[in-house]
Design an enzyme around this catalytic site. Sequence first.
Site, PDB file in Angstrom:
ATOM      1  N   ALA A   5      31.476 112.115  45.358  1.00  0.00           N
ATOM      2  CA  ALA A   5      31.947 113.045  44.335  1.00  0.00           C
ATOM      3  C   ALA A   5      32.103 112.381  42.973  1.00  0.00           C
ATOM      4  O   ALA A   5      31.821 113.004  41.936  1.00  0.00           O
ATOM      5  CB  ALA A   5      33.273 113.669  44.774  1.00  0.00           C
ATOM      6  N   ASP A   6      32.540 111.142  42.943  1.00  0.00           N
ATOM      7  CA  ASP A   6      32.754 110.438  41.676  1.00  0.00           C
ATOM      8  C   ASP A   6      31.492 110.422  40.818  1.00  0.00           C
ATOM      9  O   ASP A   6      31.557 110.458  39.585  1.00  0.00           O
ATOM     10  CB  ASP A   6      33.172 108.989  41.931  1.00  0.00           C
ATOM     11  CG  ASP A   6      34.208 108.816  43.024  1.00  0.00           C
ATOM     12  OD1 ASP A   6      34.209 109.622  43.967  1.00  0.00           O
ATOM     13  OD2 ASP A   6      34.981 107.847  42.957  1.00  0.00           O
ATOM     14  N   ALA A   7      30.336 110.340  41.488  1.00  0.00           N
ATOM     15  CA  ALA A   7      29.068 110.262  40.771  1.00  0.00           C
ATOM     16  C   ALA A   7      28.852 111.456  39.855  1.00  0.00           C
ATOM     17  O   ALA A   7      28.148 111.352  38.843  1.00  0.00           O
ATOM     18  CB  ALA A   7      27.911 110.161  41.764  1.00  0.00           C
TER      19      ALA A   7
END
Length: 368
Positions: free
Chosen positions: A151-153
């Site tokens: 998700a961070d991407a």
Amino acid sequence: MKTRIQRRISCLLLLALTLGATAQTKVDYCQPEYVRSVLNKVAKWQLDNPKRRAPNDWTNAVFFTGLYAAWEVTQSSFMYGAMMENGKSTNWSPYKRFFHADDIAISSTYIDLYLIEKKQKMLQPMIDTLARFVKEPYPVKGIEQIKYWWADALFMAPPVLVKLGQLIDRPDYLKYNDELYRQAYEMLYNKEEHLFARDLNFTIKNDRTDLFEANGKPLFWSRGNGWVIAGLARMLKELPSDYPERPFYENLFRQMAARLVEIQREDGLWSSGLLDISAYPNGEVSGSGLICYGLVYGINSGLLKGKKFKRAACKAWKGLTNCVSDEGRVNYVQGAGDRPSNRDFSDNTELYGTGAFLLAGSEIFKMK
């Protein structure tokens, strides 16, 4: 002439009236000058207390993204100087891995500064790196060439691809980003909860108890979802209004925003784990700051309509400012990780937490 006793009584009455008036005075947390003062204080403290991290790693990337947003509304020269010095210290280069979203995130600030300074040396290392990012596969076994696998991407890379694609007239960069984003959406987005799993490890359907909260609900990480909604806001800010895929991103943004408002804590923040508030002793600032930023961007851009969003945003900003020390240290920040934690974060700070706070404040400053 008043006696000593009468003078003492008068003084006590005056003190009581003064204290009463002070108690009734309410801080307008969303008043622009108050927001400006907090942004300056927080930014200065963080710059005066640097972390021992690579100047172009993801933690600094998030901090400088927030610092640039804060500079836009404060025009504080010390902020601009710090961003320029950081870029010069890295020769305007992304971090080590050309294929990894975290390591190209710093390039967003390089682009912002390039648009002011207009010096090609600030752009070329990023152009070279992004060319490899788009053309070459993810060189790690097991990832199956999926570059947005966590998700961070979705905060780190999409704004860079969109901004650079627009800047150097490479629409294929925007289309490539759409392809990668759709892959992540299909893998990680829970269409019932309207929340993102942090990565594929949190979508496996089996008997693993670590994928669920104590109350039996699925595990959804506050910061993971903060990355997504803040990343959507940053990307929508750059996408043309007539871009074919824009409706997909806008609908996703609205779905997430509505759900996140539903599960906000009474203190204005969001718990490290989103669906079991009772399991976490306090709110968490990095996830909450990112969510607050997303909500306020939605309000300011007209994507989110209705009083509930503004109430939630103001409540969140008040909660965030209550986590800042008198010196400007942003506390209640969970350390680096990939899942919720129920430890007490009251004495912990991180660069990305400060960056999230600055992002949120920069939008609050503009809110009407």
